[in-house]
Scaffold this motif. Structure first.
Motif, PDB file in Angstrom:
ATOM      1  N   LYS A  28      -6.351   2.404   8.549  1.00  0.00           N
ATOM      2  CA  LYS A  28      -6.788   3.054   7.324  1.00  0.00           C
ATOM      3  C   LYS A  28      -6.524   2.148   6.134  1.00  0.00           C
ATOM      4  CE  LYS A  28      -6.297   7.370   4.704  1.00  0.00           C
ATOM      5  NZ  LYS A  28      -5.584   8.672   4.603  1.00  0.00           N
ATOM      6  N   ALA A  29      -7.460   2.136   5.191  1.00  0.00           N
ATOM      7  CA  ALA A  29      -7.315   1.297   4.003  1.00  0.00           C
ATOM      8  C   ALA A  29      -6.317   1.909   3.024  1.00  0.00           C
ATOM      9  CB  ALA A  29      -8.670   1.116   3.323  1.00  0.00           C
ATOM     10  N   ILE A  30      -5.546   1.041   2.372  1.00  0.00           N
ATOM     11  CA  ILE A  30      -4.626   1.501   1.332  1.00  0.00           C
ATOM     12  C   ILE A  30      -5.385   1.832   0.056  1.00  0.00           C
ATOM     13  CG2 ILE A  30      -2.629   0.844  -0.078  1.00  0.00           C
ATOM     14  CD1 ILE A  30      -1.719  -0.927   2.241  1.00  0.00           C
ATOM     15  N   PHE A  31      -6.344   0.964  -0.310  1.00  0.00           N
ATOM     16  CA  PHE A  31      -7.246   1.227  -1.435  1.00  0.00           C
ATOM     17  C   PHE A  31      -8.544   1.759  -0.844  1.00  0.00           C
ATOM     18  CE2 PHE A  31     -10.603  -0.278  -4.385  1.00  0.00           C
ATOM     19  CZ  PHE A  31     -10.194   0.393  -5.530  1.00  0.00           C
ATOM     20  N   PRO A  32      -9.003   2.939  -1.219  1.00  0.00           N
ATOM     21  CA  PRO A  32     -10.049   3.629  -0.456  1.00  0.00           C
ATOM     22  C   PRO A  32     -11.489   3.173  -0.708  1.00  0.00           C
ATOM     23  CG  PRO A  32      -9.329   5.014  -2.271  1.00  0.00           C
ATOM     24  CD  PRO A  32      -8.437   3.798  -2.286  1.00  0.00           C
ATOM     25  N   TYR A  33     -11.725   2.319  -1.697  1.00  0.00           N
ATOM     26  CA  TYR A  33     -13.110   2.006  -2.063  1.00  0.00           C
ATOM     27  C   TYR A  33     -13.479   0.574  -1.680  1.00  0.00           C
ATOM     28  CZ  TYR A  33     -12.436   6.254  -4.759  1.00  0.00           C
ATOM     29  OH  TYR A  33     -12.152   7.536  -5.129  1.00  0.00           O
ATOM     30  N   GLU A  34     -14.772   0.378  -1.409  1.00  0.00           N
ATOM     31  CA  GLU A  34     -15.256  -0.932  -0.979  1.00  0.00           C
ATOM     32  C   GLU A  34     -15.145  -1.981  -2.079  1.00  0.00           C
ATOM     33  OE1 GLU A  34     -16.171  -1.549   1.995  1.00  0.00           O
ATOM     34  OE2 GLU A  34     -16.962   0.256   2.941  1.00  0.00           O
ATOM     35  N   TYR A  35     -15.435  -1.596  -3.320  1.00  0.00           N
ATOM     36  CA  TYR A  35     -15.505  -2.543  -4.422  1.00  0.00           C
ATOM     37  C   TYR A  35     -14.503  -2.169  -5.510  1.00  0.00           C
ATOM     38  CZ  TYR A  35     -19.876  -3.415  -2.005  1.00  0.00           C
ATOM     39  OH  TYR A  35     -20.805  -3.682  -1.044  1.00  0.00           O
TER      40      TYR A  35
END
Length: 551
Positions: free
Chosen positions: A493-500
């Motif tokens: 799972k990503a720590i920062f949730p957004y692609e950009y």
């Protein structure tokens, strides 16, 4: 598949390098294309002649960095457009239309909107205040050492990630189109890139971009005309027949099929628009014209050429739906398009013009790479030689001969580095590098540049803290986001949730610059604020504009 969706998004980010991730991974190597190689050799031969001609006219730093300011607004506009009418625009946008229909047009237009909005605010003042790089403007009334170091670091980060994406994409594209070995393709691009920049400087780079733009516009125009001829120049028939044969049916005429998350959509839009105005190789182009009037003309012509080209890619995408998706000759045993959806435009070239025109389009696609990497290399070299060596290390006391020598050494180093990194990243997905380059440009270069032009309270302390915060936050959020943290590093799972990250990193940069500038009550800050009025007058008139003042 999320990785493939990201690949499609990556195509939109910056046009000139973004196609690299579309060709990431294993490609289906094609047989050697003799006609394509012949036409490409002819192109290279012509451009090397131009490089020889330009080398005789590149004697000073002004000639080397800015073609002596002798490029006209029309020529510069065509050269700027050449940076954007790239393999991403040609292969990527047409592939988006081929797979998703109307969405491809929406994203291409959204990208185009950034030009008149942003560059009309920057072009005139940039030309009047600067000399060779945008750091000339950002450091005009601020401390040279600190601001030039920040600007040069921001530029080099953008150039480095752009070059990696270019070199990987170059190898994959050439392996697929020409049937050449990947490593051979990377070395060939690197060697030619060094030759153009090392000997011809900005003059040779400009004419390579102009020739490439003319060839690509001509080829795309022919393809679009042949598609329209197929439907008797009835656009409504083109759409209706495309809907009839496309797997998604009428859904291809509806927008909103690619980006579902509004935060990611806004962040991507900000990166596209404001990142464009922070790209060092684009900003350098405004110093190649004689005055602010020609700089404005450059934007006008560039916007026109780019807009026309995107219309062509829309027609090409729908034409590929009609003539490529229904033709078994362009499909493999599984029924998938040979080379993937990003080859739809290339297959359409074969359908409307045969093997000879296919060779022409393949050669032009390769030529786009050379034009872009040459501009990137020159931007990186100028950041090192003009900003760091001449202005920071030598404190403005370096002579032209030494500065040019440092610049050419940097070109050789960047060429070798680009080849090594292109080979090292052969098997990697480089989509995040493109997104990161635009995010850094939007979060570091653009805020410092635009506020140095328009905000009188800007101080060196504020620009340094806010600029570094923007650069670091963009890199960190990209690493912690889904693209790298999950897709590349393999975490769950990503720590920062957004692609950009641009939406967040730009806010951090602007707030940091504003807060720390306002809090700065030092003597030097007062002097920097007092220099805003003389800077403003010069930015409007261009009187005496010869680069930044010394502090």
């Amino acid at each position: 598949m999320k990785a493939r969706l990201l690949a499609l998004f990556g195509l939109l980010v910056g046009s000139s390098a973004a196609w690299a991730d579309a060709l990431t991974g294993d490609v289906q190597r094609q047989p050697v294309n003799v006609s394509a190689i012949t036409m490409f050799v002819a192109f290279v031969g012509a451009t090397l002649c131009i490089t020889y001609w330009a080398s005789k006219r590149s004697k000073s730093t002004a000639d080397y960095y800015s073609a002596g300011g002798r490029i006209t607004g029309f020529q510069n506009g065509l050269a700027i457009a050449g940076d954007y009418m790239s393999a991403a625009s040609f292969l990527g946008i047409s592939a988006l239309v081929f797979t998703s229909g109307y969405d491809g047009l929406i994203y291409s237009i959204g990208f185009l909107v950034g030009w008149p909005i942003i560059l009309f605010l920057i072009a005139e003042r940039l030309r009047n205040l600067g000399k060779y790089t945008f750091a000339d403007v950002a450091s005009y009334r601020l401390k040279q050492k600190e601001i030039r170091t920040l600007s040069a670091c921001g530029s080099l980060v953008v150039v480095a990630f752009y070059l990696i994406a270019q070199m990987v994409g170059a190898g994959k594209l050439i392996e697929l189109l020409f049937g050449l070995n990947y490593h051979v393709a990377v070395v060939l691009v690197g060697v030619l890139m060094v030759m153009y920049v090392l000997f011809g400087g900005m003059l040779a780079t400009t004419w390579v971009q102009i020739i490439k733009a003319v060839l690509l516009l001509s080829g795309a125009s022919f393809m679009a005309i042949m598609v329209l001829k197929y439907v008797d120049f009835d656009v409504s028939r083109l759409f209706s027949e495309a809907v009839a044969v496309h797997a998604k049916g009428e859904a291809i005429m509806s927008p909103g099929g690619l980006v579902k998350d509004p935060i990611s959509a806004i962040s991507l839009g900000l990166a596209l628009m404001f990142g464009t105005a922070g790209l060092p190789h684009i900003l350098m182009r405004f110093f190649t014209v004689s005055d602010a009037k020609e700089a404005r003309k450059s934007v006008f012509y560039a916007t026109g050429f780019i807009g026309y080209f995107y219309i062509l890619t829309f027609i090409i995408g729908f034409g590929a739906i009609l003539l490529v998706s229904t033709n078994p000759a362009f499909k493999d045993a599984t029924g998938a398009l040979i080379g993937g959806n990003n080859m739809a435009a290339v297959h359409l070239a074969d359908a409307v013009g045969g093997s000879l025109f296919l060779g022409f389009i393949s050669a032009v696609a390769f030529a786009t790479i050379l034009a872009v990497v040459a501009g990137l290399t020159l931007a990186g070299a100028s950041a090192v030689s003009h900003d760091l060596y001449a202005s920071v290390i030598k404190k403005g006391q370096a002579n032209e001969k030494d500065e040019l020598r440092v610049s050419k050494i940097t070109v050789l180093f960047l060429g070798i580095l680009a080849i090594v990194l292109g080979i090292a990243f052969e098997k990697q997905n480089v989509a995040f590098m493109v997104a990161l380059a635009f995010s850094v440009a939007a979060s570091c270069n653009f805020p410092v540049l635009i506020l140095s032009m328009y905000w009188k309270n800007l101080t060196t302390r504020g620009a340094m803290i806010g600029g570094w915060l923007g650069l670091i936050s963009a890199v960190v959020m990209m690493i912690l986001g889904p693209t790298i943290w999950v897709s590349v590093l393999g975490h769950e799972k990503a720590i920062f949730p957004y692609e950009y990250p641009a939406l967040f990193s730009m806010i951090i940069a602007f707030i940091g610059i504003a807060v720390f500038s306002k809090l700065d009550q030092s003597v030097s800050a007062g002097e920097e604020r007092a220099r805003f009025l003389p800077q403003f007058v010069r930015s409007q008139t261009g009187l005496g504009a010869s680069g930044a003042v010394s502090h």
